[in-house]
Write a protein that holds these residues in place. Structure first.
Motif, PDB file in Angstrom:
ATOM      1  N   VAL A 145      -8.706   5.015  -6.079  1.00  0.00           N
ATOM      2  CA  VAL A 145      -8.125   4.216  -7.156  1.00  0.00           C
ATOM      3  C   VAL A 145      -6.613   4.311  -6.994  1.00  0.00           C
ATOM      4  CG1 VAL A 145      -7.993   3.803  -9.630  1.00  0.00           C
ATOM      5  CG2 VAL A 145     -10.074   4.813  -8.642  1.00  0.00           C
ATOM      6  N   LEU A 146      -5.982   3.192  -6.666  1.00  0.00           N
ATOM      7  CA  LEU A 146      -4.570   3.173  -6.316  1.00  0.00           C
ATOM      8  C   LEU A 146      -3.793   2.452  -7.401  1.00  0.00           C
ATOM      9  CD1 LEU A 146      -4.992   2.185  -2.549  1.00  0.00           C
ATOM     10  CD2 LEU A 146      -5.193   4.451  -3.603  1.00  0.00           C
ATOM     11  N   LEU A 147      -3.110   3.229  -8.231  1.00  0.00           N
ATOM     12  CA  LEU A 147      -2.320   2.694  -9.330  1.00  0.00           C
ATOM     13  C   LEU A 147      -0.882   2.532  -8.853  1.00  0.00           C
ATOM     14  CD1 LEU A 147      -3.656   5.253 -11.971  1.00  0.00           C
ATOM     15  CD2 LEU A 147      -4.444   2.896 -11.741  1.00  0.00           C
ATOM     16  N   ALA A 148      -0.473   1.291  -8.626  1.00  0.00           N
ATOM     17  CA  ALA A 148       0.913   1.011  -8.218  1.00  0.00           C
ATOM     18  C   ALA A 148       1.283   1.747  -6.939  1.00  0.00           C
ATOM     19  CB  ALA A 148       1.892   1.350  -9.341  1.00  0.00           C
ATOM     20  N   GLY A 149       0.464   1.628  -5.913  1.00  0.00           N
ATOM     21  CA  GLY A 149       0.729   2.277  -4.636  1.00  0.00           C
ATOM     22  C   GLY A 149       1.458   1.343  -3.688  1.00  0.00           C
ATOM     23  N   ARG A 150       2.609   1.780  -3.183  1.00  0.00           N
ATOM     24  CA  ARG A 150       3.402   0.908  -2.313  1.00  0.00           C
ATOM     25  C   ARG A 150       3.261   1.295  -0.854  1.00  0.00           C
ATOM     26  NH1 ARG A 150       9.604   1.481  -3.881  1.00  0.00           N
ATOM     27  NH2 ARG A 150       8.740   0.692  -5.833  1.00  0.00           N
ATOM     28  N   SER A 151       3.498   0.339   0.026  1.00  0.00           N
ATOM     29  CA  SER A 151       3.417   0.568   1.462  1.00  0.00           C
ATOM     30  C   SER A 151       4.534   1.515   1.905  1.00  0.00           C
ATOM     31  CB  SER A 151       3.542  -0.762   2.205  1.00  0.00           C
ATOM     32  OG  SER A 151       4.828  -1.328   1.980  1.00  0.00           O
ATOM     33  N   PRO A 152       4.346   2.170   3.063  1.00  0.00           N
ATOM     34  CA  PRO A 152       3.261   2.045   4.031  1.00  0.00           C
ATOM     35  C   PRO A 152       2.279   3.199   3.904  1.00  0.00           C
ATOM     36  CG  PRO A 152       5.068   3.191   5.044  1.00  0.00           C
ATOM     37  CD  PRO A 152       5.492   2.927   3.617  1.00  0.00           C
ATOM     38  N   LEU A 153       1.300   3.238   4.799  1.00  0.00           N
ATOM     39  CA  LEU A 153       0.478   4.435   4.938  1.00  0.00           C
ATOM     40  C   LEU A 153       1.310   5.555   5.556  1.00  0.00           C
ATOM     41  CD1 LEU A 153      -2.961   3.213   6.376  1.00  0.00           C
ATOM     42  CD2 LEU A 153      -2.435   3.892   4.022  1.00  0.00           C
ATOM     43  N   LEU A 167      -7.651   0.435   6.340  1.00  0.00           N
ATOM     44  CA  LEU A 167      -8.595   1.265   5.597  1.00  0.00           C
ATOM     45  C   LEU A 167      -9.794   0.433   5.160  1.00  0.00           C
ATOM     46  CD1 LEU A 167      -9.291   3.967   4.221  1.00  0.00           C
ATOM     47  CD2 LEU A 167      -7.966   3.184   2.244  1.00  0.00           C
ATOM     48  N   ARG A 168     -10.984   0.937   5.472  1.00  0.00           N
ATOM     49  CA  ARG A 168     -12.216   0.239   5.106  1.00  0.00           C
ATOM     50  C   ARG A 168     -13.029   0.982   4.052  1.00  0.00           C
ATOM     51  NH1 ARG A 168     -11.707  -0.173  10.497  1.00  0.00           N
ATOM     52  NH2 ARG A 168     -13.192   1.517  10.848  1.00  0.00           N
ATOM     53  N   ILE A 169     -12.582   2.168   3.651  1.00  0.00           N
ATOM     54  CA  ILE A 169     -13.209   2.849   2.516  1.00  0.00           C
ATOM     55  C   ILE A 169     -12.821   2.079   1.254  1.00  0.00           C
ATOM     56  CG2 ILE A 169     -13.275   5.004   1.186  1.00  0.00           C
ATOM     57  CD1 ILE A 169     -12.584   6.469   3.805  1.00  0.00           C
ATOM     58  N   PRO A 170     -13.755   1.840   0.331  1.00  0.00           N
ATOM     59  CA  PRO A 170     -13.451   1.017  -0.843  1.00  0.00           C
ATOM     60  C   PRO A 170     -12.287   1.546  -1.672  1.00  0.00           C
ATOM     61  CG  PRO A 170     -15.817   1.290  -0.611  1.00  0.00           C
ATOM     62  CD  PRO A 170     -15.182   2.217   0.386  1.00  0.00           C
ATOM     63  N   THR A 171     -11.412   0.643  -2.062  1.00  0.00           N
ATOM     64  CA  THR A 171     -10.266   0.981  -2.896  1.00  0.00           C
ATOM     65  C   THR A 171     -10.104  -0.035  -4.022  1.00  0.00           C
ATOM     66  OG1 THR A 171      -8.864  -0.139  -1.253  1.00  0.00           O
ATOM     67  CG2 THR A 171      -8.905   2.276  -1.214  1.00  0.00           C
ATOM     68  N   ILE A 172      -9.666   0.465  -5.161  1.00  0.00           N
ATOM     69  CA  ILE A 172      -9.353  -0.362  -6.327  1.00  0.00           C
ATOM     70  C   ILE A 172      -7.845  -0.319  -6.506  1.00  0.00           C
ATOM     71  CG2 ILE A 172      -9.685  -0.640  -8.818  1.00  0.00           C
ATOM     72  CD1 ILE A 172     -12.346   0.976  -8.406  1.00  0.00           C
ATOM     73  N   HIS A 173      -7.207  -1.468  -6.449  1.00  0.00           N
ATOM     74  CA  HIS A 173      -5.755  -1.566  -6.525  1.00  0.00           C
ATOM     75  C   HIS A 173      -5.370  -2.102  -7.899  1.00  0.00           C
ATOM     76  CE1 HIS A 173      -5.152  -1.251  -2.025  1.00  0.00           C
ATOM     77  NE2 HIS A 173      -6.467  -1.447  -2.144  1.00  0.00           N
ATOM     78  N   VAL A 174      -4.590  -1.320  -8.639  1.00  0.00           N
ATOM     79  CA  VAL A 174      -4.168  -1.701  -9.983  1.00  0.00           C
ATOM     80  C   VAL A 174      -2.671  -2.010  -9.935  1.00  0.00           C
ATOM     81  CG1 VAL A 174      -4.039  -1.011 -12.399  1.00  0.00           C
ATOM     82  CG2 VAL A 174      -5.951  -0.229 -10.984  1.00  0.00           C
ATOM     83  N   HIS A 175      -2.334  -3.279 -10.184  1.00  0.00           N
ATOM     84  CA  HIS A 175      -0.955  -3.749 -10.052  1.00  0.00           C
ATOM     85  C   HIS A 175      -0.420  -4.242 -11.392  1.00  0.00           C
ATOM     86  CE1 HIS A 175      -1.671  -4.789  -5.501  1.00  0.00           C
ATOM     87  NE2 HIS A 175      -1.663  -3.485  -5.747  1.00  0.00           N
TER      88      HIS A 175
END
Length: 261
Positions: free
Chosen positions: A154-162, A194-202
């Motif tokens: 669960v990625l809350l406001a995650g910015r690039s890069p890896l 990345l192919r593991i499921p992620t939820i991006h909250v923007h």
């Protein structure tokens, strides 16, 4: 640190959460696990079938944006990565060791015994969460095994890069763990997806929204992503109407990945 979960408005006693699936929660830069717990109070309330455990980053730093005055007494504040040039230099291997030690210490000291099924991070913690998921994925691809078995992020406001956490992901598309991540730009198609499921909250009013979308589009397989946009700035959502959308999706993705909730 773990937190009691709640069913309705009544928190479950700590001992009742010990066997629940666990989500490791990674705070943003210039915060602490305790502050993230407070910021995520509404998410906790609507995730009663998970045990949320909040880790502390390994490096001390000044408070992040918006932390003072509300959380000014919660220091000393911490970070996972360097994002400012004035943060002390550190070599890549030492940076990896410090981050992993902080995470493993938190996991080892938690009294729960449920499986570690996911990662949830805000801001710098979201960048770290995605990077750790990718590290798990690429180690399995290259070595056939990994030390973790996270099912989703669960990625809350995650910015690039890896961030690269092993030699398999060292490339111009990823920032090294000891480097300053702010201002890093990679144009073109990333070889690290990345192919593991992620939820991006923007948050649509977040000044870093373009960097959050860059992270989504450049480093994540669209077949494995869910995007939730809400009318907010750079903070963790707390209103029920926003939070229920997020937590409902967490339940959906977790169940699709075989998590028993």
């Amino acid at each position: 640190m773990s937190v009691p979960v709640s069913r309705g408005n009544t928190p479950l006693p700590e001992e009742k959460t010990l066997h629940l699936p666990r989500i490791l929660c990674l705070h943003g830069g210039g915060v602490t696990g305790e502050v993230f717990r407070a910021q995520a109070r509404s998410l906790i309330k609507y995730l009663p079938d998970f045990r949320l455990v909040f880790a502390d980053g390994p490096f001390f730093c000044n408070p992040g944006p918006g932390i003072v005055p509300v959380y000014q007494d919660y220091g000393p504040f911490r970070r996972w990565l360097r994002w400012l040039p004035e943060h002390p230099e550190i070599d890549d291997e030492a940076a990896i060791e410090e981050v992993m030690y902080a995470i493993e210490t938190c996991k080892r000291e938690d009294e729960g015994d449920g499986p570690w099924v996911g990662l949830m991070g805000f801001s710098q913690g979201a960048k770290l969460s995605s990077s750790l998921l990718y590290d798990q994925q690429i180690r399995r691809e290259k070595e056939g095994k990994a030390d973790t078995d996270y099912k989703f992020g669960v990625l809350l406001a995650g910015r690039s890069p890896l961030v690269s956490f092993c030699d398999y992901s060292r490339s111009p598309a990823c920032v090294n763990p000891g480097a300053v991540s702010e201002g890093f730009h990679y144009e073109g198609e990333s070889p690290h997806i990345l192919r593991i499921p992620t939820i991006h909250v923007h948050g649509l009013a977040d000044p870093g929204l373009h960097l959050h979308r860059k992270m989504l589009n450049q480093y994540h397989d669209p077949k494995a992503t869910t995007v939730i946009e809400w009318d907010g700035a750079h903070r963790v959502p707390i209103k029920r109407t926003d939070v229920e959308i997020i937590t409902n999706e967490i339940y959906k993705v977790a169940r699709e990945q075989g998590v028993d909730v």
